[in-house]
Design an enzyme around this catalytic site. Sequence first.
Site, PDB file in Angstrom:
ATOM      1  N   GLY A  94       5.295 -12.406   0.436  1.00 17.22           N
ATOM      2  CA  GLY A  94       4.127 -12.313   1.481  1.00 17.22           C
ATOM      3  C   GLY A  94       3.012 -11.135   0.908  1.00 17.22           C
TER       4      GLY A  94
ATOM      5  N   LYS B 280       2.225   1.622  -1.187  1.00 18.03           N
ATOM      6  CA  LYS B 280       3.060   2.854  -1.081  1.00 18.03           C
ATOM      7  C   LYS B 280       3.469   3.324  -2.634  1.00 18.03           C
ATOM      8  CE  LYS B 280       2.232   2.184   2.691  1.00 18.03           C
ATOM      9  NZ  LYS B 280       1.629   1.147   3.452  1.00 18.03           N
TER      10      LYS B 280
ATOM     11  N   HIS C 129      21.182  21.763   8.251  1.00 15.15           N
ATOM     12  CA  HIS C 129      20.295  22.749   7.797  1.00 15.15           C
ATOM     13  C   HIS C 129      20.258  22.883   6.383  1.00 15.15           C
ATOM     14  CE1 HIS C 129      18.124  26.322   7.859  1.00 15.15           C
ATOM     15  NE2 HIS C 129      18.839  26.962   7.106  1.00 15.15           N
TER      16      HIS C 129
HETATM   17  P1  FAD Z   1       2.633 -12.561   5.404  1.00  8.21           P
HETATM   18  O1  FAD Z   1       3.287 -11.203   4.669  1.00  8.21           O
HETATM   19  O2  FAD Z   1       1.221 -12.378   5.342  1.00  8.21           O
HETATM   20  O3  FAD Z   1       3.348 -13.637   4.681  1.00  8.21           O
HETATM   21  C1  FAD Z   1       2.656 -14.959   5.117  1.00  8.21           C
HETATM   22  C2  FAD Z   1       2.924 -16.112   3.720  1.00  8.21           C
HETATM   23  O4  FAD Z   1       2.581 -17.133   4.058  1.00  8.21           O
HETATM   24  C3  FAD Z   1       2.040 -15.380   2.667  1.00  8.21           C
HETATM   25  O5  FAD Z   1       2.796 -15.284   1.342  1.00  8.21           O
HETATM   26  C4  FAD Z   1       1.247 -16.908   2.531  1.00  8.21           C
HETATM   27  O6  FAD Z   1       0.854 -16.815   1.153  1.00  8.21           O
HETATM   28  C5  FAD Z   1       2.111 -17.757   3.083  1.00  8.21           C
HETATM   29  N1  FAD Z   1       1.372 -19.067   3.781  1.00  8.21           N
HETATM   30  C6  FAD Z   1       0.485 -18.809   4.374  1.00  8.21           C
HETATM   31  N2  FAD Z   1       0.108 -20.262   4.882  1.00  8.21           N
HETATM   32  C7  FAD Z   1       0.686 -20.759   3.930  1.00  8.21           C
HETATM   33  C8  FAD Z   1       0.813 -22.338   3.987  1.00  8.21           C
HETATM   34  N3  FAD Z   1      -0.186 -23.144   4.796  1.00  8.21           N
HETATM   35  N4  FAD Z   1       1.445 -22.942   3.158  1.00  8.21           N
HETATM   36  C9  FAD Z   1       2.157 -22.126   2.010  1.00  8.21           C
HETATM   37  N5  FAD Z   1       2.269 -20.799   2.285  1.00  8.21           N
HETATM   38  C10 FAD Z   1       1.525 -20.220   3.250  1.00  8.21           C
HETATM   39  N6  FAD Z   1       2.983  -3.136   7.429  1.00  8.21           N
HETATM   40  C11 FAD Z   1       3.940  -2.237   7.591  1.00  8.21           C
HETATM   41  O7  FAD Z   1       4.919  -2.453   8.407  1.00  8.21           O
HETATM   42  N7  FAD Z   1       4.127  -1.100   6.755  1.00  8.21           N
HETATM   43  C12 FAD Z   1       3.307  -0.745   5.917  1.00  8.21           C
HETATM   44  O8  FAD Z   1       3.446   0.221   5.106  1.00  8.21           O
HETATM   45  C13 FAD Z   1       2.095  -1.946   5.511  1.00  8.21           C
HETATM   46  N8  FAD Z   1       1.148  -1.762   4.629  1.00  8.21           N
HETATM   47  C14 FAD Z   1       0.218  -2.733   4.435  1.00  8.21           C
HETATM   48  C15 FAD Z   1      -0.783  -2.446   3.405  1.00  8.21           C
HETATM   49  C16 FAD Z   1      -1.551  -3.584   3.356  1.00  8.21           C
HETATM   50  C17 FAD Z   1      -2.747  -2.847   2.242  1.00  8.21           C
HETATM   51  C18 FAD Z   1      -1.597  -4.632   3.924  1.00  8.21           C
HETATM   52  C19 FAD Z   1      -2.713  -5.819   3.665  1.00  8.21           C
HETATM   53  C20 FAD Z   1      -0.719  -4.784   5.020  1.00  8.21           C
HETATM   54  C21 FAD Z   1      -0.024  -3.820   5.024  1.00  8.21           C
HETATM   55  N9  FAD Z   1       1.140  -4.059   6.189  1.00  8.21           N
HETATM   56  C22 FAD Z   1       2.079  -3.050   6.497  1.00  8.21           C
HETATM   57  C23 FAD Z   1       1.096  -5.221   6.990  1.00  8.21           C
HETATM   58  C24 FAD Z   1       2.269  -6.151   6.438  1.00  8.21           C
HETATM   59  O9  FAD Z   1       2.034  -6.645   5.100  1.00  8.21           O
HETATM   60  C25 FAD Z   1       2.439  -7.587   7.619  1.00  8.21           C
HETATM   61  O10 FAD Z   1       2.571  -7.276   8.726  1.00  8.21           O
HETATM   62  C26 FAD Z   1       3.414  -8.417   6.957  1.00  8.21           C
HETATM   63  O11 FAD Z   1       3.391  -8.770   5.647  1.00  8.21           O
HETATM   64  C27 FAD Z   1       3.543  -9.629   7.856  1.00  8.21           C
HETATM   65  O12 FAD Z   1       4.411 -10.615   7.459  1.00  8.21           O
HETATM   66  P2  FAD Z   1       4.391 -12.109   7.728  1.00  8.21           P
HETATM   67  O13 FAD Z   1       5.449 -12.540   7.307  1.00  8.21           O
HETATM   68  O14 FAD Z   1       3.834 -12.420   9.218  1.00  8.21           O
HETATM   69  O15 FAD Z   1       3.179 -12.762   7.111  1.00  8.21           O
HETATM   70  P1  NAD Z   2      -6.975  -1.274  11.093  1.00  6.24           P
HETATM   71  O1  NAD Z   2      -7.146  -1.901  12.332  1.00  6.24           O
HETATM   72  O2  NAD Z   2      -5.958  -0.355  11.304  1.00  6.24           O
HETATM   73  O3  NAD Z   2      -8.382  -0.430  11.117  1.00  6.24           O
HETATM   74  C1  NAD Z   2      -9.583  -0.884  11.019  1.00  6.24           C
HETATM   75  C2  NAD Z   2     -10.670   0.181  11.186  1.00  6.24           C
HETATM   76  O4  NAD Z   2     -11.942  -0.151  11.073  1.00  6.24           O
HETATM   77  C3  NAD Z   2     -10.574   0.543  12.620  1.00  6.24           C
HETATM   78  O5  NAD Z   2     -10.565   2.115  12.801  1.00  6.24           O
HETATM   79  C4  NAD Z   2     -11.848   0.182  13.495  1.00  6.24           C
HETATM   80  O6  NAD Z   2     -12.472   0.878  14.281  1.00  6.24           O
HETATM   81  C5  NAD Z   2     -12.862   0.103  12.167  1.00  6.24           C
HETATM   82  N1  NAD Z   2     -13.881  -0.905  11.916  1.00  6.24           N
HETATM   83  C6  NAD Z   2     -13.884  -2.086  12.612  1.00  6.24           C
HETATM   84  N2  NAD Z   2     -14.830  -2.581  12.248  1.00  6.24           N
HETATM   85  C7  NAD Z   2     -15.792  -1.789  11.795  1.00  6.24           C
HETATM   86  C8  NAD Z   2     -17.230  -1.805  11.087  1.00  6.24           C
HETATM   87  N3  NAD Z   2     -18.029  -2.881  11.136  1.00  6.24           N
HETATM   88  N4  NAD Z   2     -17.520  -0.642  10.528  1.00  6.24           N
HETATM   89  C9  NAD Z   2     -16.696   0.597  10.245  1.00  6.24           C
HETATM   90  N5  NAD Z   2     -15.413   0.530  10.907  1.00  6.24           N
HETATM   91  C10 NAD Z   2     -15.294  -0.691  11.529  1.00  6.24           C
HETATM   92  O7  NAD Z   2      -7.142  -2.349  10.116  1.00  6.24           O
HETATM   93  P2  NAD Z   2      -6.663  -2.134   8.540  1.00  6.24           P
HETATM   94  O8  NAD Z   2      -6.782  -0.959   8.021  1.00  6.24           O
HETATM   95  O9  NAD Z   2      -7.796  -3.445   7.874  1.00  6.24           O
HETATM   96  O10 NAD Z   2      -5.362  -2.993   8.389  1.00  6.24           O
HETATM   97  C11 NAD Z   2      -5.157  -4.232   8.858  1.00  6.24           C
HETATM   98  C12 NAD Z   2      -3.487  -4.120   9.480  1.00  6.24           C
HETATM   99  O11 NAD Z   2      -2.735  -3.729   8.235  1.00  6.24           O
HETATM  100  C13 NAD Z   2      -3.315  -2.953  10.370  1.00  6.24           C
HETATM  101  O12 NAD Z   2      -3.665  -2.933  11.797  1.00  6.24           O
HETATM  102  C14 NAD Z   2      -1.876  -2.919  10.367  1.00  6.24           C
HETATM  103  O13 NAD Z   2      -1.336  -3.832  11.089  1.00  6.24           O
HETATM  104  C15 NAD Z   2      -1.664  -3.225   8.836  1.00  6.24           C
HETATM  105  N6  NAD Z   2      -1.316  -2.123   8.007  1.00  6.24           N
HETATM  106  C16 NAD Z   2      -0.278  -1.223   8.096  1.00  6.24           C
HETATM  107  C17 NAD Z   2       0.107  -0.211   7.382  1.00  6.24           C
HETATM  108  C18 NAD Z   2       1.314   0.578   7.790  1.00  6.24           C
HETATM  109  O14 NAD Z   2       1.688   0.299   8.530  1.00  6.24           O
HETATM  110  N7  NAD Z   2       1.186   1.807   7.268  1.00  6.24           N
HETATM  111  C19 NAD Z   2      -0.876  -0.088   6.464  1.00  6.24           C
HETATM  112  C20 NAD Z   2      -1.914  -0.967   5.829  1.00  6.24           C
HETATM  113  C21 NAD Z   2      -1.980  -1.946   6.946  1.00  6.24           C
END
Ligand code: FAD
Ligand code: NAD
Length: 472
Positions: free
Chosen positions: A41, A52, A451
């Site tokens: 995903g 990361k 420690h």
């Molecule tokens: P997803 O991981 O989005 O998986 C859903 C899957 O379903 C996808 O592979 C998609 O292709 C598939 N799918 C959807 N619809 C269909 C369909 N109709 N048919 C077939 N396949 C389908 N979270 C953290 O906890 N720590 C982090 O450090 C972190 N870093 C992130 C960094 C970035 C840049 C982003 C974008 C997100 C990050 N997140 C992080 C958030 C994390 O990736 C999501 O919370 C997590 O992947 C959600 O898992 P999920 O299984 O709900 O969905």
């Molecule tokens: P986010 O909700 O963390 O941050 C979005 C930011 O954009 C907020 O600070 C908001 O105030 C700002 N914003 C919203 N509309 C705006 C606009 N029009 N102009 C300027 N600023 C605006 O969302 P994200 O950074 O896109 O990440 C999405 C989600 O993915 C996170 O909420 C989190 O659930 C997940 N994620 C988690 C991690 C992690 O766990 N380390 C890392 C990356 C992503």
Amino acid sequence: MQTIQTKLLVLGGGPGGYIAAIRAGQLGIQTTLVESASLGGTCLNIGCIPSKALIHAAGEFAKVQDFASQSSPLGISLQKPALDVVKTIAWKDDIVKRLTGGVGALLKRQKVQVVNGWAHIVDGKSVDVRGADGTITHRIQCEHLLLANGSVPVELPILPFDGDKVISSTEALSPAQLPKQLIVVGGGYIGLELGITYRKLGVAVTVIEAAERILPAYDAELTKPVQTRLEKLGIKLYLKHQVIGAVKGKGAGVEIRPAGDESAKVVTLKADQVLVAVGRKPRTEGYNLESLQLTMKGRAVLVDDQCKTSMKNVWAIGDVTGEPMLAHRAMAQGEMVAEIISGKTRHFQPQQIPAVCFTDPEVVSVGLSPDEAKAAGHEVLTAQFPFSANGRAMSLEDTEGFIRVVARKDNHRILGWQAVGGHVAELVAAFSQSMEMGAYLEDVAHTIHAHPTLGEAIQEAALRALGHALHV
Ligand code: FAD
Ligand code: NAD
């Protein structure tokens, strides 16, 4: 077209879906999983893991650059380093490949049938799967349907993604070459994790955040060291600013204005690329979800504390169910749903869901902050222990930040932990465990911590809340 009958059908192979399927397989539940892209995903392919990996690579590059500029107090000096970004991305892709391959192997071991294609819901008990050319390859009938479809980035109508000049995190994680200048819209998780990464790789970065401070999901004191670091890194920050237009033509750019002040002067910012990171939304379109007429909560599928939707035997987990959109929440829900389907009694009622932001420095929040605890009606004790008083932090040359504990004043039960500093993400297990086990300040204060470790700051924060810290 092939017909498959299965007990559990999982839509989506992200952390929610693949964990549900593995656990279901372990429990002997006949399981089929449909995934249109790569297993793992968002998290494994275009989210947690690749981000990361790049954060680490950028940190290493910045460190070497510091040595090269003779600023290292360790006495190390080097020639000016160079970065081969194609190799960096290949290294990141290899980590992703190993992990996604591992997920495939784990599913195979549990005899989960994986069907590659796009799932299209027919009704609550059947789904068609379409191949890349749109033809239906499978009709799958199930007893239980689990929605684990994840989320997609929010697009700004004024600044639509084009995959080139205006990009989402997906493209930002796989650049063919680095831009010279990058504008980041959104100073949240993605905007700052990737904004800092790009800056450390040598890109001039400007961040535009609509709120009055960065990382508004965390409390202000925690995010202050991150803001200081942004300044030191030379990242330009526009807080309380709104994007009101896109700059067209060569390059990319935006027009911005202070939020809520229509008479204010418009500032035009130009760059090579704009990364839009203003949040993610549940993926609820494109697979006929609407035909089920499930009860929704805003854009998300509404679920109860067992991840049941409003339709019998239709379940939903992870990002498709809304905030907090975190991989570890999706996994915990997935594991629980598999167990419930197998006949176990489970509820999703965690004491805490840890939040970690992998900025520089890292930020962690578990349970309640002091303000949240007070708002919940608690009289609280809070205490901080600074890393500047921790020997291990000094030897790592990383003394910025602190650990904070929040506890009930009457009985000392711990309500929350927050931390900011280098490597604090690795301390989160201790915070989460203390809360899930219902620990009191005395439990942590009387635990012998090794420690010299950063973990001693956890014990010292608890001791300080009790009024007798030893090293401050
Ligand atoms: P997803 O991981 O989005 O998986 C859903 C899957 O379903 C996808 O592979 C998609 O292709 C598939 N799918 C959807 N619809 C269909 C369909 N109709 N048919 C077939 N396949 C389908 N979270 C953290 O906890 N720590 C982090 O450090 C972190 N870093 C992130 C960094 C970035 C840049 C982003 C974008 C997100 C990050 N997140 C992080 C958030 C994390 O990736 C999501 O919370 C997590 O992947 C959600 O898992 P999920 O299984 O709900 O969905
Ligand atoms: P986010 O909700 O963390 O941050 C979005 C930011 O954009 C907020 O600070 C908001 O105030 C700002 N914003 C919203 N509309 C705006 C606009 N029009 N102009 C300027 N600023 C605006 O969302 P994200 O950074 O896109 O990440 C999405 C989600 O993915 C996170 O909420 C989190 O659930 C997940 N994620 C988690 C991690 C992690 O766990 N380390 C890392 C990356 C992503």
